[in-house]
Design an enzyme around this catalytic site. Sequence first.
Site, short mmCIF file in Angstrom:
data_model
loop_
_atom_site.label_atom_id
_atom_site.label_comp_id
_atom_site.label_asym_id
_atom_site.label_seq_id
_atom_site.Cartn_x
_atom_site.Cartn_y
_atom_site.Cartn_z
N HIS A 66 -1.46 -1.75 -0.17
CA HIS A 66 -2.83 -1.85 0.34
C HIS A 66 -3.69 -2.78 -0.51
O HIS A 66 -4.87 -3.00 -0.20
CB HIS A 66 -3.47 -0.47 0.50
CG HIS A 66 -3.88 0.20 -0.76
ND1 HIS A 66 -3.14 1.21 -1.34
CD2 HIS A 66 -4.97 0.04 -1.55
CE1 HIS A 66 -3.76 1.64 -2.43
NE2 HIS A 66 -4.87 0.94 -2.57
N ASP A 110 3.74 2.48 0.40
CA ASP A 110 2.62 1.71 -0.16
C ASP A 110 3.09 1.00 -1.44
O ASP A 110 2.76 1.39 -2.56
CB ASP A 110 1.46 2.67 -0.46
CG ASP A 110 0.18 1.96 -0.82
OD1 ASP A 110 0.10 0.73 -0.61
OD2 ASP A 110 -0.76 2.63 -1.31
N SER A 203 -6.19 0.43 -7.56
CA SER A 203 -4.88 0.90 -7.11
C SER A 203 -3.77 -0.02 -7.61
O SER A 203 -4.01 -1.14 -8.01
CB SER A 203 -4.84 0.95 -5.59
OG SER A 203 -5.84 1.76 -5.06
#
EC number: 3.4.21.39
Length: 247
Positions: A66, A110, A203
């Site tokens: 992402h 992810d 992230s």
Amino acid sequence: MCLLSLPLLLFLQYTRAKAGEVIGGTECKPHSRPYMAYLEIVSSEGYEKDCGGFLIRRNFVLTAAHCAGRSLTVNLGVHNKKMKEDTWQRLKVIKQFLHPNYNSSVLLHDIMLLKLEKKANLTLAVGTLPLPPECNFLTSGRMCRAAGWGRTNVEEPASDTLQEVKLRLMDPQACKHFPNFNHNLQLCVGNPRKRKSVFKGDSGGPLLCAGIAQGIVSYAHRNAKPPVVFTRISHYRPWINKILKAN
């Protein structure tokens, strides 16, 4: 197959946020985490965001899917992201390898590999981080570390310096409130009784257990309360190896 283990998506906004900022941690000793990468991203919509990541080969960084964007720049050798040092190496990303099964709606698979424009120079401030084997059993209760740049509190601005926090590997039942949590693909991390966590913003950083990158920061509660979800790296070793071998 081994069966073990920054805008918000509108339909997820009431339950979880993409993660990565360290809460309840401490500032790292400068350049003590030489594998850490600070990613500057221009999104497909044209706005700027940032993520964490980590160097696994001289020309490859591992991060969360992402964190993909129109263009990415990787900064290595960074401690304070607002204070440029001679240790910095700034490299453009020439190719983004998102996992082919990445599902942005539920943040499964992810994981993403970034190929750099050239090989990084390995120094005291820039180094690589080893990955686990494909079938790698991790026991609940084990203590690991996460690191990243970002908020030290939900209401605080992002930290300029690299922070780290100790987090406990939890039994998968602790993440049952996340409807799409998959123990084969993900790790449940962080004691819900502790105010120590990662949160939205940076992230893609690693979960380090005994010197091995076992997880990638994926998502958390919007209020930053643990546990949080990390992508389980060991499950993806065949895919990672295939990309590295072909490039």
